[in-house]
Design an enzyme around this catalytic site. Structure first.
Site, PDB file in Angstrom:
ATOM      1  CG  LEU A   1     -81.413  48.161  39.762  1.00  0.00           C
ATOM      2  CD1 LEU A   1     -80.182  47.558  40.257  1.00  0.00           C
ATOM      3  CD2 LEU A   1     -82.395  47.104  39.964  1.00  0.00           C
TER       4      LEU A   1
ATOM      5  CB  VAL B   1     -88.647  55.493  41.775  1.00  0.00           C
ATOM      6  CG1 VAL B   1     -90.133  55.358  42.569  1.00  0.00           C
ATOM      7  CG2 VAL B   1     -87.791  56.753  42.040  1.00  0.00           C
ATOM      8  CG  MET B   2     -91.626  53.079  38.998  1.00  0.00           C
ATOM      9  SD  MET B   2     -93.170  52.901  39.956  1.00  0.00           S
ATOM     10  CE  MET B   2     -94.191  51.570  39.327  1.00  0.00           C
TER      11      MET B   2
ATOM     12  CB  ALA C   1     -91.990  54.646  27.348  1.00  0.00           C
TER      13      ALA C   1
ATOM     14  CB  SER D   1    -101.226  50.913  37.706  1.00  0.00           C
ATOM     15  OG  SER D   1    -101.743  52.153  38.407  1.00  0.00           O
TER      16      SER D   1
ATOM     17  CE  LYS E   1    -100.338  52.825  34.555  1.00  0.00           C
ATOM     18  NZ  LYS E   1     -98.973  52.945  34.651  1.00  0.00           N
TER      19      LYS E   1
ATOM     20  CG  HIS F   1    -105.235  52.795  35.351  1.00  0.00           C
ATOM     21  ND1 HIS F   1    -104.215  53.568  35.628  1.00  0.00           N
ATOM     22  CD2 HIS F   1    -105.586  52.271  36.536  1.00  0.00           C
ATOM     23  CE1 HIS F   1    -103.992  53.776  37.050  1.00  0.00           C
ATOM     24  NE2 HIS F   1    -104.880  52.842  37.530  1.00  0.00           N
ATOM     25  CG  ASN F   2    -102.006  55.881  33.466  1.00  0.00           C
ATOM     26  OD1 ASN F   2    -102.118  55.170  34.149  1.00  0.00           O
ATOM     27  ND2 ASN F   2    -100.708  56.346  33.202  1.00  0.00           N
TER      28      ASN F   2
ATOM     29  CD  GLU G   1    -103.338  58.277  37.470  1.00  0.00           C
ATOM     30  OE1 GLU G   1    -102.299  58.947  37.657  1.00  0.00           O
ATOM     31  OE2 GLU G   1    -103.095  56.939  37.440  1.00  0.00           O
ATOM     32  CE1 TYR G   2    -102.492  61.769  33.081  1.00  0.00           C
ATOM     33  CE2 TYR G   2    -103.236  63.703  31.780  1.00  0.00           C
ATOM     34  CZ  TYR G   2    -102.169  62.759  32.407  1.00  0.00           C
ATOM     35  OH  TYR G   2    -100.975  63.046  32.003  1.00  0.00           O
TER      36      TYR G   2
ATOM     37  CG  HIS H   1    -119.725  65.771   3.101  1.00  0.00           C
ATOM     38  ND1 HIS H   1    -118.314  65.361   2.700  1.00  0.00           N
ATOM     39  CD2 HIS H   1    -119.617  67.510   3.390  1.00  0.00           C
ATOM     40  CE1 HIS H   1    -117.671  66.292   2.825  1.00  0.00           C
ATOM     41  NE2 HIS H   1    -118.090  67.403   3.273  1.00  0.00           N
TER      42      HIS H   1
END
Length: 497
Positions: A11, A13-14, A83, A135, A200, A203-204, A207-208, A470
């Site tokens: 319980l 913040v998120m 996590a 998010s 997600k 997504h982050n 976001e960066y 190679h």
């Protein structure tokens, strides 16, 4: 007393914000947290919500067995805990407390996607493990987040009404509406376990990149154009009314026009220029390298944060490393700002293109069959990278679900063609002025590499064949046929050694 529809473990913040959001929409919630301060705060805030008509109720329990007893069956338990190992520990504790195999446990934290895949296998037959990446931060969780769900289909069908109710909403034009207004929910089932947290993660990563791009535009205006923070904030506010409209642009405009309450200086000028990170952007960059997907703008955004952390070294280098700079004519500031605006737009689209390319590659590898239009849809509101142009990304993938690269969508190709000269001029002006633009310039290099039918990898392959035998493929033969040239000079060197 009736039993609760869902439990929230954690319980902080998120977790508290998600619980209050659920209560707002008429769901009864049981809560648990080992920290009594978090528990008491949730009780107090939930009491204010529950007093209103048609709201759910909240009860806080002090043991997991009591928590499970408070729930209707099948029991739904959402975890909002850090996590990593803690997630596994809490699930094991729930099993010891009497969790049943039909019960649903939802990980809503920022877990690594491979951990979600492992957990689904590990707990199979013991419970129904599900994941939902969230998010939007504290405000999003409280009033409407973007929810990226994945796991067992039957679990999704059971929790779907709750998730659609609490998610952010958009109207038919893709614009955000209030939490209690009708609209399309920014929540979707994306696929098997791992898919939601992977989306997600990307997504982050975007976001960066998006944050770094905006910061570079600010830096150029401040260093090269000598504009004040308030002036830059006003410009950002104007840009936010057009194609650059986004949450990050909106808050950047507000930040730059905010004064420090202690010194009355612009707040941004008293904030230490050392950026922190929680790791999801790094995960994206590492995953792109592992998957062989070019995402240089996302990677540069991660490197920029790392270099910002070298504050002492940068202060030393500022005194010791001098380089002649070419005087750039900035007399027509309005024209320079138009170029910068166009550069920011082009680089932003390119960063999204890199992210969606990574999604597509991993979707194929993992056989997820991700719906890219749907992903763009649920990012239109609630999440940190919400932006009006995500509506255009949605349309691009609706028009061509198998689109090879977002930059090839006709609408974006046309816009970038019109704005690319400003992009090039901005990168050149920044280089000549000595103002770093790692993300904007890397985006331009990515764009030019993408549109290059021939790259210097031919020389690179010859180099690899020279020193490591190679082999290489030829333009005049099937790619599957491999060749090796006997490099006589190289053999002589080896003999001499």
């Amino acid at each position: 007393m009736s039993q609760s529809n869902i439990a929230m473990i954690g319980l902080g913040v998120m977790g508290k914000s998600l619980a209050l959001n659920l209560i707002d929409h008429g769901f009864d919630v049981s809560g648990f947290d080992v920290n009594p301060v978090h528990r008491d705060k949730a009780i107090a805030e939930a009491a204010l919500v529950s007093q209103k008509d048609h709201k759910g109720r909240f009860i806080a329990l002090t043991s997991l067995s009591d928590l499970l007893a408070s729930l209707e069956t099948p029991r739904v338990i959402a975890l909002s805990v850090p996590a990593g190992e803690i997630v596994d520990n809490v699930i094991d504790d729930l099993l010891n407390a009497g969790l049943a195999k039909q019960d649903i446990v939802i990980d809503t934290g920022n877990s690594l996607w491979t951990d979600s895949e492992r957990r689904e296998q590990q707990y199979q037959g013991k419970l129904r493990f599900f994941s939902t990446a969230v998010s939007g931060g504290e405000v999003g969780a409280r009033t409407g987040p973007s929810l990226m769900a994945s796991g067992e289909q039957s679990a999704w069908q059971y929790i779907k009404p709750m998730w659609l109710a609490i998610a952010a909403k958009v109207d038919s034009n893709g614009l955000a509406v209030g939490p209690f207004e009708s609209g399309e929910a920014c929540a979707a089932y994306l696929g098997p376990a791992g898919a939601g947290h992977y989306v997600k993660m990307v997504h982050n990563g975007i976001e960066y990149a998006d944050m770094q791009l905006i910061c570079e535009a600010y830096h150029f205006m401040a260093q090269a154009l000598r504009l004040s923070a308030a002036e830059i904030g006003q410009i950002f506010g104007q840009w936010n009314q057009g194609v650059l409209n986004s949450y990050l642009m909106e808050i950047s405009a507000e930040i730059l026009q905010t004064s420090d309450p202690i010194t009355n200086k612009p707040l941004v000028e008293v904030v230490l220029d050392k950026a922190g990170q929680k790791g999801t952007g790094l995960w994206t960059a590492v995953n792109a390298l592992q998957a062989g997907v070019p995402a240089p703008t996302i990677a540069q955004a991660v490197f920029a944060r790392a270099q910002s952390g070298q504050k002492a070294l940068r202060l030393q280098a500022e005194q010791q490393l001098n380089t002649p700079l070419k005087q750039v004519n900035f007399s027509d500031v309005d024209a320079i700002l138009i170029q910068l605006h166009d550069a920011l737009f082009c680089a932003k689209v390119t960063a999204y293109a890199q992210g969606f390319d990574l999604l597509k590659t991993t979707s194929c590898t993992e056989r997820w069959a991700l719906d890219y239009a749907n992903i763009a849809k649920i990012w239109r509101a609630g999440c940190i990278i919400r932006a009006h142009f995500l509506q255009d990304i949605t349309k691009a993938y609706q028009n061509d679900p198998e689109l090879d690269n977002l930059l090839l969508a006709q609408d974006f190709a046309t816009q970038i063609e019109a704005k690319s000269s400003g992009w090039r001029s901005t990168v050149a002006n920044a280089a000549m002025s000595g103002v770093p633009m790692p993300a904007i310039s890397s985006a331009l290099s990515y764009f030019d590499s993408l549109r290059s039918g021939v790259l210097p990898a031919n020389l690179l392959q010859a180099q690899r064949d020279y020193f490591g035998a190679h082999g290489y493929s030829r333009l005049d033969d099937a790619e599957s046929n491999r060749y090796h040239l006997t490099w006589s000079d190289n053999e002589k060197r080896q003999i001499l050694q």
